[in-house]
Write a protein that holds these residues in place. Sequence first.
Motif, PDB file in Angstrom:
ATOM      1  N   SER A   1       0.862  -1.188   0.000  1.00  0.00           N
ATOM      2  CA  SER A   1       0.000   0.000   0.000  1.00  0.00           C
ATOM      3  C   SER A   1       0.889   1.226   0.000  1.00  0.00           C
ATOM      4  O   SER A   1       1.430   1.608  -1.039  1.00  0.00           O
ATOM      5  N   THR A   2       1.096   1.851   1.145  1.00  0.00           N
ATOM      6  CA  THR A   2       1.990   3.005   1.240  1.00  0.00           C
ATOM      7  C   THR A   2       2.894   2.829   2.453  1.00  0.00           C
ATOM      8  O   THR A   2       2.665   1.970   3.300  1.00  0.00           O
ATOM      9  N   GLY A   3       3.927   3.652   2.537  1.00  0.00           N
ATOM     10  CA  GLY A   3       4.838   3.565   3.672  1.00  0.00           C
ATOM     11  C   GLY A   3       6.104   2.805   3.324  1.00  0.00           C
ATOM     12  O   GLY A   3       6.144   1.987   2.388  1.00  0.00           O
ATOM     13  N   THR A   4       7.143   3.047   4.101  1.00  0.00           N
ATOM     14  CA  THR A   4       8.454   2.463   3.823  1.00  0.00           C
ATOM     15  C   THR A   4       8.553   0.988   4.208  1.00  0.00           C
ATOM     16  O   THR A   4       9.369   0.259   3.655  1.00  0.00           O
ATOM     17  N   PHE A   5       7.714   0.536   5.151  1.00  0.00           N
ATOM     18  CA  PHE A   5       7.789  -0.866   5.586  1.00  0.00           C
ATOM     19  C   PHE A   5       7.468  -1.799   4.425  1.00  0.00           C
ATOM     20  O   PHE A   5       8.194  -2.769   4.168  1.00  0.00           O
ATOM     21  N   GLY A   6       6.384  -1.516   3.740  1.00  0.00           N
ATOM     22  CA  GLY A   6       6.033  -2.335   2.582  1.00  0.00           C
ATOM     23  C   GLY A   6       7.089  -2.248   1.495  1.00  0.00           C
ATOM     24  O   GLY A   6       7.426  -3.250   0.846  1.00  0.00           O
ATOM     25  N   TRP A   7       7.624  -1.036   1.287  1.00  0.00           N
ATOM     26  CA  TRP A   7       8.655  -0.826   0.257  1.00  0.00           C
ATOM     27  C   TRP A   7       9.837  -1.746   0.502  1.00  0.00           C
ATOM     28  O   TRP A   7      10.280  -2.475  -0.399  1.00  0.00           O
ATOM     29  N   MET A   8      10.368  -1.723   1.720  1.00  0.00           N
ATOM     30  CA  MET A   8      11.547  -2.530   2.025  1.00  0.00           C
ATOM     31  C   MET A   8      11.235  -4.028   1.993  1.00  0.00           C
ATOM     32  O   MET A   8      12.067  -4.836   1.565  1.00  0.00           O
ATOM     33  N   SER A   9      10.051  -4.405   2.434  1.00  0.00           N
ATOM     34  CA  SER A   9       9.668  -5.820   2.386  1.00  0.00           C
ATOM     35  C   SER A   9       9.643  -6.310   0.944  1.00  0.00           C
ATOM     36  O   SER A   9      10.123  -7.412   0.625  1.00  0.00           O
ATOM     37  N   ALA A  10       9.090  -5.501   0.050  1.00  0.00           N
ATOM     38  CA  ALA A  10       9.024  -5.862  -1.363  1.00  0.00           C
ATOM     39  C   ALA A  10      10.416  -5.921  -1.973  1.00  0.00           C
ATOM     40  O   ALA A  10      10.725  -6.815  -2.775  1.00  0.00           O
ATOM     41  N   TRP A  11      11.259  -4.974  -1.624  1.00  0.00           N
ATOM     42  CA  TRP A  11      12.611  -4.955  -2.183  1.00  0.00           C
ATOM     43  C   TRP A  11      13.384  -6.203  -1.758  1.00  0.00           C
ATOM     44  O   TRP A  11      14.099  -6.805  -2.565  1.00  0.00           O
ATOM     45  N   LEU A  12      13.231  -6.600  -0.504  1.00  0.00           N
ATOM     46  CA  LEU A  12      13.921  -7.798  -0.031  1.00  0.00           C
ATOM     47  C   LEU A  12      13.408  -9.049  -0.737  1.00  0.00           C
ATOM     48  O   LEU A  12      14.171  -9.967  -1.028  1.00  0.00           O
ATOM     49  N   ALA A  13      12.103  -9.104  -1.019  1.00  0.00           N
ATOM     50  CA  ALA A  13      11.533 -10.265  -1.709  1.00  0.00           C
ATOM     51  C   ALA A  13      12.092 -10.397  -3.123  1.00  0.00           C
ATOM     52  O   ALA A  13      12.286 -11.498  -3.629  1.00  0.00           O
TER      53      ALA A  13
END
Length: 337
Positions: A290-302
């Motif tokens: 959705s939004t926010g840095t937590f999701g961003w970093m989780s997706a990048w790690l995946a």
Amino acid sequence: MSKLCRPTVNFLKKVVVVLLIYVTIALLLVAKNDLISIWNLHWTSNSSTTWRAASGYVTLGQVSGRLANQMFNFAALFYVELKTGREAVLFNGHGARELEKYFSLGVRRLNRTCPCFTFSENLITYDVRIEEAIRSRNATNSRTIMLHGHFLSWKYIQPAKDLFRAHIKFRKDIEDFARDFLRQIIPKGWTAGQFTRVGIHNRRGDFLKQYWSGLGFTTAPESYFKKAMKYFADRYKRIQFIVASDDTKWSRDRIKYDTKSSDVNVTYSVKHSPGQDMAILSLCDHVIISTGTFGWMSAWLANGTTVYYSNFPRNDSFLSRIYIRFDYYPPNWIPMQ
């Protein structure tokens, strides 16, 4: 004639001697400063003594924000390390406690890293000034580069992605927990490795508060998640969605897949720590955020296919004026509303 020249010769000799004394003193002072710089001892967190010229480091100033924001800061260190050949280190008291709670960082911790040259980021975007600043010998010579800012851009991470991945490893207990959780939630009759996992991160919480929404922060609606889930369900025969959120009730009520097919499963990650949720999402094949840095970093790690909610920040908001969307989201990620 020779008598008249003798005083002049003597005077010139004295001038030369005085100049030599001044030059010698100046050289001694320079040498002293160099020795101080070279023998500036740094103490690591395990009390072992190491030494290195201060100009060999890049570090962070006082870190603020929660887990994912601290990860963006940490990633910026390796961008500078890659560009300059300096060693990325953390000084004791940097404040990145969330980072150390969940990750084995693989960098040295020092009590002292300065004298420093401080680079402070201007906006919440990629700051083009960093290239010139970190390469300026006049500014950084014999000084540690200290980074201050958010560094919320893929442009810092992508060039140094291999370095960053090598240093951002989940602690063994966190990774073991995530793998055990994923094994336990395999649907009955399914076989591990024969279906696709898609993580979903739904950030709501503080973004619903008037202050943050007033700045331009947004949350993704139910319709976005349905559309994003359909995108993956149309492409994979058998799929499991794993939902992590700071608003479990809203997510359970609204993030569902409207089908009775036995080939689609939706599971919720509940009552886990931020590090545990991020580790779970990072082990998924693909991620919806959705939004926010937590999701961003989780997706990048995946490191799979990422779909993100594109209505962020809200148009004509304060945040939209200090933020560049194309600097924040990698160009290969898929925007969706």
